[in-house]
Design an enzyme around this catalytic site. Structure first.
Site, PDB file in Angstrom:
ATOM      1  N   ASP A  46     -39.336   1.917  31.271  1.00  0.00           N
ATOM      2  CA  ASP A  46     -39.841   3.165  32.205  1.00  0.00           C
ATOM      3  C   ASP A  46     -38.951   3.562  33.147  1.00  0.00           C
ATOM      4  O   ASP A  46     -39.310   4.432  33.697  1.00  0.00           O
ATOM      5  CB  ASP A  46     -41.223   2.258  32.706  1.00  0.00           C
ATOM      6  CG  ASP A  46     -40.858   1.259  33.502  1.00  0.00           C
ATOM      7  OD1 ASP A  46     -39.455   0.654  33.632  1.00  0.00           O
ATOM      8  OD2 ASP A  46     -41.679   0.677  34.529  1.00  0.00           O
ATOM      9  N   LYS A 115     -42.368  -5.531  26.695  1.00  0.00           N
ATOM     10  CA  LYS A 115     -41.833  -6.208  27.822  1.00  0.00           C
ATOM     11  C   LYS A 115     -42.578  -5.884  29.166  1.00  0.00           C
ATOM     12  O   LYS A 115     -43.067  -4.751  29.246  1.00  0.00           O
ATOM     13  CB  LYS A 115     -40.154  -5.488  28.265  1.00  0.00           C
ATOM     14  CG  LYS A 115     -39.624  -6.031  29.611  1.00  0.00           C
ATOM     15  CD  LYS A 115     -38.326  -5.901  29.896  1.00  0.00           C
ATOM     16  CE  LYS A 115     -37.902  -4.418  30.626  1.00  0.00           C
ATOM     17  NZ  LYS A 115     -38.540  -3.897  31.902  1.00  0.00           N
ATOM     18  N   GLU A 184     -32.946  -9.202  36.715  1.00  0.00           N
ATOM     19  CA  GLU A 184     -32.370  -8.216  37.376  1.00  0.00           C
ATOM     20  C   GLU A 184     -32.009  -8.353  39.079  1.00  0.00           C
ATOM     21  O   GLU A 184     -32.890  -8.915  39.728  1.00  0.00           O
ATOM     22  CB  GLU A 184     -33.102  -6.836  37.392  1.00  0.00           C
ATOM     23  CG  GLU A 184     -32.801  -5.585  37.906  1.00  0.00           C
ATOM     24  CD  GLU A 184     -33.539  -4.458  37.645  1.00  0.00           C
ATOM     25  OE1 GLU A 184     -34.305  -4.360  36.826  1.00  0.00           O
ATOM     26  OE2 GLU A 184     -33.228  -3.338  38.186  1.00  0.00           O
TER      27      GLU A 184
END
Ligand code: KIV
Length: 280
Positions: A46, A115, A184
């Site tokens: 996204d 995901k 992340e």
């Protein structure tokens, strides 16, 4: 054509000690290039909200946006495992809606797996989607959809309690049946502990080298999008100046009538032209 990469292949990579290579793609040409380059996993992230649609973040990206871009990427990706990203609020309101939207990404988009962002709180959602037959990749640490609640696009897991929570998140998602995790923007030693804490592959972005693979946003890595380049991005090339040069040269050619030349123009037989002129 070599064989399609499966969820099992991704999981085997960890036990066999092979690093996984993952990149993002949002359209057919980049899907084709990722395929040709031989990467293992292609994420239709996204992040397209920022690097393709010109939005400030990922929050406004819709299911329709995701399906549209996943379809294009899938046409180019014959070998890599294609991951479709669940957009904000497509899995947050109820488990029923999460399963239904995960199913849409696969049925209408054609991706292989999905995901979603979130830790322990989303373990029941992950479990239900996996039970419905859809493989799920988790995403922990900095989760861009909820970045404002996390203090912005900043490193996560700074103190021991926050770091422990990320390890707990990883364990909860692995127990819920996620086949792999993205981690992340966390300190490298924390990412290493996470990778050691779970049996599933942990793929890092801004998480140091001691994980099971790496993912980068392709537009960052090739210098196609340079509005904001995170610290953890390595730019392998600078494609934007090359494109700008080409656009400037084209502009000059058109304005000076040096393009198109004879080699770019279609010919007409002299007698046909004469005949046509008489008909006018
Ligand atoms: O949307 C995306 O591109 C991502 C990556 C940053 C992992 O989630």
């Amino acid at each position: 054509m070599s064989k399609k990469i499966t969820v099992k292949d991704v999981q085997n990579a960890k036990t066999e000690g092979r690093k996984l290579v993952m990149v993002t793609a949002y359209d057919y040409p980049f899907g084709l290039m990722a395929d040709e380059a031989g990467v293992d996993i292609v994420l239709v992230g996204d992040s397209l909200g920022m690097v393709v649609m010109g939005l400030d973040g990922t929050v406004a990206v819709t299911m329709e946006d995701m399906i549209h871009h996943i379809r294009a990427v899938v046409r180019g990706c014959k070998k890599p495992l294609v991951v479709g990203d669940m957009p904000f609020m497509s899995y947050n309101t109820s488990i029923r809606e999460a399963i239904s939207n995960a199913g849409r990404l696969m049925k209408e988009g054609g991706c292989d797996v999905i995901k979603l962002e979130g830790g322990t709180d989303f373990a029941p959602t992950v479990e239900a989607i996996v039970k419905a037959g859809i493989p799920v990749q988790g995403h922990i640490g900095l989760t861009p959809q909820t970045a404002s609640a996390l203090g912005g696009f900043v490193m996560q897991g700074k103190d021991a309690a926050a770091a422990k929570k990320i390890i707990d998140d990883a364990r909860a998602l692995a127990s819920a049946g996620a086949f792999s995790l993205i981690i992340e923007a966390v300190p490298a030693p924390l990412a290493q502990l996470v990778a050691e804490a779970v049996e599933i592959p942990v793929i890092g972005i801004g998480a140091g080298p001691h994980v099971d693979g790496q993912v980068l946003v392709t537009h960052d890595m090739v210098g196609l999008f340079d509005k904001f380049v995170p610290k953890f991005v390595k730019q392998y090339t600078q494609i934007r100046p090359t494109i700008l040069e080409a656009l400037a040269a084209y502009q000059k050619d058109v304005r000076e009538s040096t393009f198109p030349g004879p080699e770019h123009s279609f010919k007409m037989a002299d007698n046909t032209l004469e005949k046509l002129k008489k008909m006018m």
